[in-house]
Design a protein around this motif. Structure first.
Motif, PDB file in Angstrom:
ATOM      1  N   THR A 181      28.587  65.631 -50.222  1.00  0.00           N
ATOM      2  CA  THR A 181      28.412  66.897 -50.937  1.00  0.00           C
ATOM      3  C   THR A 181      27.362  67.750 -50.239  1.00  0.00           C
ATOM      4  O   THR A 181      27.659  68.539 -49.357  1.00  0.00           O
ATOM      5  CB  THR A 181      28.004  66.654 -52.401  1.00  0.00           C
ATOM      6  N   SER A 182      26.098  67.550 -50.600  1.00  0.00           N
ATOM      7  CA  SER A 182      25.033  68.433 -50.125  1.00  0.00           C
ATOM      8  C   SER A 182      24.787  68.333 -48.630  1.00  0.00           C
ATOM      9  O   SER A 182      24.296  69.285 -48.022  1.00  0.00           O
ATOM     10  CB  SER A 182      23.729  68.155 -50.887  1.00  0.00           C
ATOM     11  N   GLY A 222      22.577  62.109 -53.957  1.00  0.00           N
ATOM     12  CA  GLY A 222      21.858  63.302 -53.532  1.00  0.00           C
ATOM     13  C   GLY A 222      20.501  63.055 -52.905  1.00  0.00           C
ATOM     14  O   GLY A 222      19.767  63.999 -52.606  1.00  0.00           O
ATOM     15  N   PRO A 257      32.289  69.413 -53.033  1.00  0.00           N
ATOM     16  CA  PRO A 257      31.247  70.435 -53.156  1.00  0.00           C
ATOM     17  C   PRO A 257      30.694  70.636 -54.560  1.00  0.00           C
ATOM     18  O   PRO A 257      29.819  71.489 -54.750  1.00  0.00           O
ATOM     19  CB  PRO A 257      31.951  71.698 -52.641  1.00  0.00           C
ATOM     20  N   LYS A 258      31.190  69.874 -55.535  1.00  0.00           N
ATOM     21  CA  LYS A 258      30.678  69.966 -56.916  1.00  0.00           C
ATOM     22  C   LYS A 258      30.645  71.433 -57.365  1.00  0.00           C
ATOM     23  O   LYS A 258      31.667  72.093 -57.372  1.00  0.00           O
ATOM     24  CB  LYS A 258      29.314  69.275 -57.019  1.00  0.00           C
ATOM     25  N   SER A 259      29.454  71.927 -57.702  1.00  0.00           N
ATOM     26  CA  SER A 259      29.349  73.338 -58.094  1.00  0.00           C
ATOM     27  C   SER A 259      28.555  74.152 -57.072  1.00  0.00           C
ATOM     28  O   SER A 259      28.103  75.255 -57.359  1.00  0.00           O
ATOM     29  CB  SER A 259      28.681  73.459 -59.477  1.00  0.00           C
ATOM     30  N   TYR A 260      28.402  73.613 -55.877  1.00  0.00           N
ATOM     31  CA  TYR A 260      27.716  74.341 -54.812  1.00  0.00           C
ATOM     32  C   TYR A 260      28.568  75.505 -54.292  1.00  0.00           C
ATOM     33  O   TYR A 260      28.033  76.540 -53.897  1.00  0.00           O
ATOM     34  CB  TYR A 260      27.402  73.411 -53.634  1.00  0.00           C
ATOM     35  N   LEU A 261      29.874  75.290 -54.253  1.00  0.00           N
ATOM     36  CA  LEU A 261      30.765  76.289 -53.664  1.00  0.00           C
ATOM     37  C   LEU A 261      31.876  76.660 -54.638  1.00  0.00           C
ATOM     38  O   LEU A 261      32.314  75.848 -55.459  1.00  0.00           O
ATOM     39  CB  LEU A 261      31.403  75.759 -52.380  1.00  0.00           C
ATOM     40  N   THR A 309      27.270  71.054 -47.723  1.00  0.00           N
ATOM     41  CA  THR A 309      27.038  72.390 -48.290  1.00  0.00           C
ATOM     42  C   THR A 309      25.686  72.965 -47.880  1.00  0.00           C
ATOM     43  O   THR A 309      25.536  74.180 -47.766  1.00  0.00           O
ATOM     44  CB  THR A 309      27.119  72.355 -49.833  1.00  0.00           C
ATOM     45  N   ASN A 310      24.692  72.100 -47.648  1.00  0.00           N
ATOM     46  CA  ASN A 310      23.358  72.578 -47.283  1.00  0.00           C
ATOM     47  C   ASN A 310      23.095  72.568 -45.785  1.00  0.00           C
ATOM     48  O   ASN A 310      21.988  72.897 -45.348  1.00  0.00           O
ATOM     49  CB  ASN A 310      22.279  71.736 -47.981  1.00  0.00           C
TER      50      ASN A 310
END
Length: 234
Positions: A203-204, A151, A14-18, A207-208
């Protein structure tokens, strides 16, 4: 639990999304999936400040740090100390990500330190030549991910996936190969594993998603379906 990375494996990054409670919700779901599918490994990459909380809330995933520096305890203001992330509960680490690139010397030092600490290394490679070099250095997992595709929702083409797989395995068959560029759907996961990758991640795309929990679940299930259809034994 052991930190041996089995294949197939899935990395939720999730990197810095969560962070905080939202991250814990997804980490707990990943933990449930890891329990449901013990033949695979599920790694969750978390911000440094969330490592301890995620580790305390889970039992079956491999908690993974986003980076670490190859330093010893002592001076190093603002650096990421390996002993610190290990103490917090991380048992794997990403190195040389496009968002946190390392010089060859710094990468070698971080990999050496990780090996001494018992921390598994997932090392990012932008090209086939870079993947070969990292294979010689002895990474546990090599993430073959062209920087320009990160991404974008556009995955690496089939020939790139197959060529990097072959190039790495020719040097060291024990290195696991992760292909994750542009992964955004469960169908992408399925296709990538069917092509021969040992693991993938996202990732996104998670999260998205309208329902990140459902997307995470669908992706892990697609991973297992593709791997079983390959008929490959661990």
């Amino acid at each position: 639990m052991t930190n041996r990375i089995k294949y197939p494996f899935f990395v939720f990054n999730p990197k810095s999304y969560l962070y905080g409670e939202e991250l814990l919700i997804l980490a707990k779901r990943a933990d449930e999936l890891a329990l449901k599918y013990p033949e695979c490994s599920i790694l969750v990459t978390v911000p440094y400040t969330d490592i301890s909380a995620v580790k305390d809330a889970t039992k079956n995933i491999i908690v993974t740090a986003q980076h670490m520096d190859g330093i010893e305890p002592g001076r190093g203001m603002g650096h990421v100390l390996p002993e610190s992330i290990y103490h917090a509960g991380a048992r794997a680490v990403f190195l040389n990500h496009a968002e946190k690139p390392l010089t060859l010397a710094a990468l070698a030092q971080s990999m050496k330190k990780a090996k001494a600490m018992g921390i598994k290394t997932i090392v990012c490679a932008d090209s086939i030549d870079e993947a070969r070099a990292i294979a010689v250095m002895g990474a546990d997992v090599i993430l073959c991910e062209p920087t320009e595709l990160i991404g974008t929702g556009k995955t690496s083409d089939d020939s790139y996936v197959q060529q990097t797989n072959q190039a790495i395995k020719a040097i060291d068959k024990t290195i696991l190969v992760m292909q994750a560029a542009g992964i955004s759907t469960a169908a992408d996961v399925y296709h990538t594993i069917k092509l021969g990758a040992d693991g993938t991640g996202c990732t996104s795309g998670i999260t998205n998603a309208d329902s990140p929990i459902d997307m995470l679940t669908d992706m892990v299930e697609a991973l297992m379906k593709a791997f079983k259809e390959r008929g490959q034994k661990k």
